[in-house]
Design an enzyme around this catalytic site. Structure first.
Site, mmCIF file in Angstrom:
data_model
loop_
_atom_site.group_PDB
_atom_site.id
_atom_site.type_symbol
_atom_site.label_atom_id
_atom_site.label_comp_id
_atom_site.label_asym_id
_atom_site.label_seq_id
_atom_site.Cartn_x
_atom_site.Cartn_y
_atom_site.Cartn_z
ATOM 1 C CG HIS A 117 -1.874 1.442 1.076
ATOM 2 N ND1 HIS A 117 -1.709 2.410 2.444
ATOM 3 C CD2 HIS A 117 -2.619 1.351 0.060
ATOM 4 C CE1 HIS A 117 -2.281 3.575 2.078
ATOM 5 N NE2 HIS A 117 -3.196 2.646 1.090
ATOM 6 C CD GLU A 120 -3.201 2.773 -3.608
ATOM 7 O OE1 GLU A 120 -3.932 2.751 -3.272
ATOM 8 O OE2 GLU A 120 -2.924 1.360 -3.299
ATOM 9 C CG HIS A 121 -0.276 6.460 -0.687
ATOM 10 N ND1 HIS A 121 -0.642 7.538 0.072
ATOM 11 C CD2 HIS A 121 -0.797 5.133 -0.709
ATOM 12 C CE1 HIS A 121 -1.585 6.910 0.533
ATOM 13 N NE2 HIS A 121 -2.301 5.571 0.398
ATOM 14 C CD GLU A 190 2.099 10.193 -0.113
ATOM 15 O OE1 GLU A 190 0.131 10.141 -0.484
ATOM 16 O OE2 GLU A 190 2.730 10.984 -0.046
ATOM 17 C CD GLU A 197 -4.942 5.315 3.403
ATOM 18 O OE1 GLU A 197 -6.095 4.217 2.472
ATOM 19 O OE2 GLU A 197 -3.952 5.807 2.764
#
Length: 502
Positions: A117, A120-121, A190, A197
């Site tokens: 994940h 992905e960022h 990030e 998130e």
């Protein structure tokens, strides 16, 4: 399908795991006598199903529209990358293109859960050729939409754009996937975004309950980890972890380049060679061990909360299991209910009971497949005094269907399921997602006519067999949060997985 026809539908379902190449090579004469004229819809379905242990019934009818749908074309380029495309005539010059990668959060290293994940960022934060600002400007100039998501099994990157911009979109995707710099400053920036998130996910009760259910049901296995990863891992993931993840898992044999909508297959193949031809042909990853299921529960109790939330789950089957379609029908039979959505009252027999007996505010059945296992169950929320009765009603309905499912209610459920499957393919993005997932889990795209045939093959005996295999007297896992003091304990839930008489 008439019940008088004694077919080995299980053998047909097992055929899901065969590749389209094998299908062409193993076309059996068993279906030939009933195939009819070469161009008839039934003949096309027979060719799609390939060899089966018993012939299809000669009176089975296929909707001519389903048989006439454009096929999904699949090619393999030199490095082993599969290129799949489906032209959709009414796509209005819009295409959805991208890549599906056979690597998800379950492939994260144990010391850095959340790496997939995190990658992905970082992919749209700058490459060797373009800065983040330049990437954003080029995407904006195309008017395209770029997006990505990570699941436990797969990672997907895609773009929705005009047909004329497909080459630019694939050029950008290949660049961000294989030429991203993973700048250290960007990694730190990030990290904070992902932590925020994580807070949002944990504040969503439904998301939290399902993460907790996986955590307890698949404890001790990678499938039990959350997709985002725990906070301490997010804080310690470094650039080398991200680079190693990409180098290990983003290889051509584990990727599918997919286009749906206003696309040409020949052009997709050429662009695959141009933009993805240099991707490594080596599959460096080790085969994942099959996760084990543990009957257990995880509860977070807060007696000051106004509501309680819970989910129960059973070990289910993988995508390519013979009983997968029967469990889809079973999930449809259980249905869902929301007190504030009036049309859900008649969604199912269980929904009607929730409404009439005031058993809770909401419930939904779920049926999640993975490549080697699955989890089947239901989620519900309500006031504290409702939880125990709600849980009993859900389990009682599951047992009823396992013992007493009737053909009349199955006919309705089959139609609902087929409608939902069609709705999911109503956009180029839906078709893109379906093509990529099926290529990864089945090795081929299953035609809609075949999907309908497999759904129609689920009669009451097939459904009972699947339900008894998964639910009746089987280990159960549960997760709960909130004011759950009155929710029955795990031993009681386990006892309610069967009936003594029926």
């Amino acid at each position: 399908v008439p019940r008088s026809q004694h077919l080995d539908w299980s053998a047909m379902l097992r055929y899901l795991v065969r590749s389209s190449r094998k299908a062409a090579q193993s076309l059996s004469t068993a279906v030939a006598p009933h195939a009819g004229p070469a161009g008839s819809p039934f003949a096309k379905l027979a060719r799609s199903l390939g060899a089966v242990t018993a012939p299809l019934p000669p009176d089975y009818t296929v909707d001519p529209y389903l048989a006439s749908l454009p096929p999904t074309e699949v090619s393999v380029i030199d490095n082993g990358l599969r290129v799949a495309s489906e032209y959709i005539p009414d796509a209005n010059e819009i295409a959805t293109v991208g890549v599906h990668i056979d690597a998800g959060s379950r492939d994260d290293p144990a010391s850095a859960v959340g790496t997939a994940h995190f990658c992905e960022h970082l992919f749209f934060k700058g490459t060797e050729k373009r800065s983040q600002e330049e990437l954003e400007r080029d995407i904006e100039n195309m008017g395209a939409q770029f997006n990505a998501y990570t699941s436990r099994d797969h990672t997907v990157f895609y773009a929705r754009c005009f047909r004329k911009d497909v080459p630019k979109a694939l050029d950008l995707l290949s660049e961000v996937l294989f030429k991203s710099t993973f700048n250290a400053d960007r990694v730190e920036n990030e990290r904070g975004v992902i932590l925020r998130e994580l807070q949002e996910v944990n504040s969503d009760m439904e998301e939290l309950i399902f993460d907790c259910l996986h955590e307890t049901a698949f404890q001790g296995t990678p499938l039990g980890n959350t997709i985002l990863g725990p906070e301490d891992h997010i804080m310690t993931i470094q650039r080398d972890d991200l680079v190693n993840h990409v180098q290990k898992h983003y290889t051509a044999p584990r990727m599918v380049l997919v286009g749906a909508g206003a696309v040409s297959h020949d052009e997709m193949v050429d662009m695959g060679k141009q933009y993805f031809g240099s991707v490594s042909s080596q599959d460096n990853s080790a085969p994942a061990e099959r996760p084990f299921f543990t009957g257990s529960d995880l509860r977070i109790r807060d007696d000051n909360a106004p509501y309680g939330y819970f989910a129960i789950g059973f070990e289910s089957v993988s995508w390519d299991d013979p009983d997968s379609f029967a469990l889809m029908v079973l999930q449809t039979l259980l249905g869902q209910y929301d007190r504030y959505v009036p049309e859900t009252v008649n969604n199912s027999r269980l929904a009607q009971r929730f409404h009439e007996d005031n058993l809770g505010y909401k419930f939904m059945s779920f049926n999640t497949f993975y490549k080697d296992t699955g989890i089947f169950g239901a989620y519900a929320m309500g006031e504290p005094h409702q939880l125990n009765s709600a849980c009993w009603a859900i389990q009682n309905e599951m047992c009823r269907l396992a013992y007493q499912a009737k053909e009349e209610e199955l006919a309705i459920a089959r139609n609902k399921l087929k409608t939902n499957l069609c709705f999911a393919l109503d956009t180029t993005a839906g078709a893109f997602d379906d093509i990529g997932r099926q290529l990864l889990v089945y090795g081929r795209r299953v035609p809609l006519a075949e999907v309908f045939a497999r759904v129609d093959a689920v009669d009451s005996s097939a459904l009972k067999r699947a339900a008894q295999r998964v639910i009746v007297d089987k280990e159960i896992s549960a997760s709960a949060y909130g004011n759950i003091g009155k929710l029955q304990d795990l031993n009681k839930m386990r006892r309610n997985t069967y009936w003594l008489r029926y």
